[in-house]
Design an enzyme around this catalytic site. Sequence first.
Site, PDB file in Angstrom:
ATOM      1  N   SER A  13     -14.634  -6.268 -11.441  1.00 22.72           N
ATOM      2  CA  SER A  13     -15.272  -5.992 -10.152  1.00 22.72           C
ATOM      3  C   SER A  13     -15.807  -4.564 -10.103  1.00 22.72           C
ATOM      4  O   SER A  13     -16.870  -4.301  -9.511  1.00 22.72           O
ATOM      5  CB  SER A  13     -14.280  -6.212  -9.011  1.00 22.72           C
ATOM      6  N   ASP A  38       3.406   6.679  -4.950  1.00 25.68           N
ATOM      7  CA  ASP A  38       3.317   7.058  -6.359  1.00 25.68           C
ATOM      8  C   ASP A  38       2.553   8.383  -6.386  1.00 25.68           C
ATOM      9  O   ASP A  38       1.322   8.423  -6.417  1.00 25.68           O
ATOM     10  CB  ASP A  38       2.576   5.978  -7.152  1.00 25.68           C
ATOM     11  N   GLU A  86      -4.890  -8.079 -13.478  1.00 25.93           N
ATOM     12  CA  GLU A  86      -5.510  -8.366 -12.183  1.00 25.93           C
ATOM     13  C   GLU A  86      -7.028  -8.467 -12.267  1.00 25.93           C
ATOM     14  O   GLU A  86      -7.686  -8.860 -11.312  1.00 25.93           O
ATOM     15  CB  GLU A  86      -5.102  -7.356 -11.102  1.00 25.93           C
ATOM     16  N   HIS A 111       3.986   3.883 -10.874  1.00 21.45           N
ATOM     17  CA  HIS A 111       4.348   2.513 -10.490  1.00 21.45           C
ATOM     18  C   HIS A 111       3.846   1.500 -11.518  1.00 21.45           C
ATOM     19  O   HIS A 111       4.209   0.332 -11.462  1.00 21.45           O
ATOM     20  CB  HIS A 111       3.814   2.172  -9.099  1.00 21.45           C
ATOM     21  N   GLY A 159     -12.659  -1.660  -3.588  1.00 18.44           N
ATOM     22  CA  GLY A 159     -11.293  -2.100  -3.343  1.00 18.44           C
ATOM     23  C   GLY A 159     -10.533  -1.002  -2.627  1.00 18.44           C
ATOM     24  O   GLY A 159      -9.536  -0.488  -3.135  1.00 18.44           O
ATOM     25  N   GLN A 195       0.840  -1.202   0.000  1.00 21.04           N
ATOM     26  CA  GLN A 195       0.000   0.000   0.000  1.00 21.04           C
ATOM     27  C   GLN A 195       0.875   1.253   0.000  1.00 21.04           C
ATOM     28  O   GLN A 195       0.574   2.242  -0.670  1.00 21.04           O
ATOM     29  CB  GLN A 195      -0.916  -0.006   1.224  1.00 21.04           C
ATOM     30  N   ARG A 218       0.004   9.105  -9.158  1.00 22.45           N
ATOM     31  CA  ARG A 218      -1.263   8.412  -8.914  1.00 22.45           C
ATOM     32  C   ARG A 218      -2.069   9.075  -7.808  1.00 22.45           C
ATOM     33  O   ARG A 218      -3.222   9.486  -8.002  1.00 22.45           O
ATOM     34  CB  ARG A 218      -0.971   6.957  -8.541  1.00 22.45           C
ATOM     35  N   GLU A 257     -18.587  -8.341  -5.129  1.00 21.71           N
ATOM     36  CA  GLU A 257     -19.494  -9.339  -5.687  1.00 21.71           C
ATOM     37  C   GLU A 257     -20.405  -9.937  -4.622  1.00 21.71           C
ATOM     38  O   GLU A 257     -21.449 -10.520  -4.944  1.00 21.71           O
ATOM     39  CB  GLU A 257     -18.695 -10.467  -6.356  1.00 21.71           C
ATOM     40  N   GLU A 286     -13.408  -3.488   1.068  1.00 24.32           N
ATOM     41  CA  GLU A 286     -12.074  -4.055   0.891  1.00 24.32           C
ATOM     42  C   GLU A 286     -12.091  -5.518   1.322  1.00 24.32           C
ATOM     43  O   GLU A 286     -12.507  -5.841   2.446  1.00 24.32           O
ATOM     44  CB  GLU A 286     -11.041  -3.277   1.703  1.00 24.32           C
TER      45      GLU A 286
END
Length: 526
Positions: free
Chosen positions: A264, A157, A259, A408, A184, A151, A160, A236, A206
Amino acid sequence: MADSLGQNWKNRDFTLSSISDLSSDDASSPGIARFTSDALQIHPESPQIPLNFDLRTAQILKLGPVQSLCTMEGSDDGKSGSYSTGVSIKFKNEEDCAAFHSAVQQWIKENNVQGNLPNGTLTTSKSKFDEKIEPSSAKMYFHYYGQLLHQQNMLQDYVRTGTYYAAVIENRADFTGRVVVDVGAGSGILSLFAAQAGAKHVYAVEASEMAEYARKLIAGNPKLAQRITVIKGRVEDVELPEKADILISEPMGTLLVNERMLESYVIARDRFLTPTGKMFPGVGRIHMAPFTDEYLFIEIANKALFWQQQNYYGVDLTPLHGTAFQGYFSQPVVDAFDPRLLIAPPMFHVLDFGKMKEEELYEIDIPLRFIASVGTRVHGLACWFDVLFNGSTVQRWLTTAPGSPTTHWYQLRCVLSQPIYVMAGQEITGRLHLIAHNAQSYTIYLTLSAKMWGPGAEQGGILQTSSCKLDLKEPYYRMSQPQAYPVAQDQQPQPLVQTQEFEEPEIMQQLSPNSCAQIDSLMQKI
């Protein structure tokens, strides 16, 4: 009803209007699908060997009312998580397609397989995520993102994190008084940004153990914590007490889609977002351009030279050289490269997160067409991505383009084991084909061709073609900084790639005079 449709699978052929091999550009042909006691067989009408899919391990995906995708796990080198066989099949009508998928379910029931079928699962105990993803891959994925050091890597980053912060804070009008779902959530940083922007309430979803760290971090910011609820679980599976006005997430992986978290994100949209809600980000684009890089090509090819030894402690290693050579070229290269290596203006493929269906991410097929700016040797296809935060007040792009501040994600390059030659003005065509697999990534099929040019070019013939198959799950992380490529004294610096403005860059210098001779010498050794 499903059972009744599939009960006669033992005595029935399913007529297919077309069968297309995903690993080649060959024309599709009609045929039939037939179930045996051991497998599903796909029989093309043309005289070819039938394709056998073991339904215990294969994936059968329904892409549309009359179209399905059959993929079989395995690879030539025994590496798990990639697919050596894949076909797209089309039925004559929706009834035949529905009967086929019911027959697949019936086959699995009768053979006592505890399997999974996307778009038609048999077991209610598994979520949609479980249907698509191998348990071992999911375990490693959530373990990885459950660690603070990873994390921290993302938080540090600054391109980001800073872009997300600016996109949220500059669009307070979209967040003030609104319900937000953070898909997420990770450490919860985006949930905290949304609360700073005035969100009425934020649900931070999460699935990994990071949810506990997120609760601790959010509790340590009491002025914001009272408006944030952390929910441990997958989008989900979880249920929320109310619909969201805003979805915020960082679902992007290498090449945007690695990924498979974008799926999702789209599922969360369908489950939680109001019809007029916004998504941050709302659009993604995959950018592509052919490149030349003699240093990279030689670096990869040199890795296999170890297997050219004929007397390694008395052992001849050369029988494995060809396999090793292809193995190294099956790894996409992740690094930051000099944009002057691009030899044609880039093109891009759009993914509209607000409108696309989840199934559209199972297979991404992108036709390629470029016009070479210089005469050189093409070593492959360079790729990067950007995403758009389409706020009511400010539109902001997050880009991973070469020449922009490095993130990243870096950039990604698919390197051909057999480069092709082009001249300035020559047309380059091809295909970038991505097939999702259950290790939360994609198998990449790339083909590039140099078309005829000059007199007779209007006839459209192909002079050279080169193809490769790569596993996005296992890239070669080449984290060196871009090398300095000398510019001739009479050559003016070229502008960098400007993806946000949809500009097409003017491209690059030619290779050094002795570059092709160096590579020819290497290829002769290989």
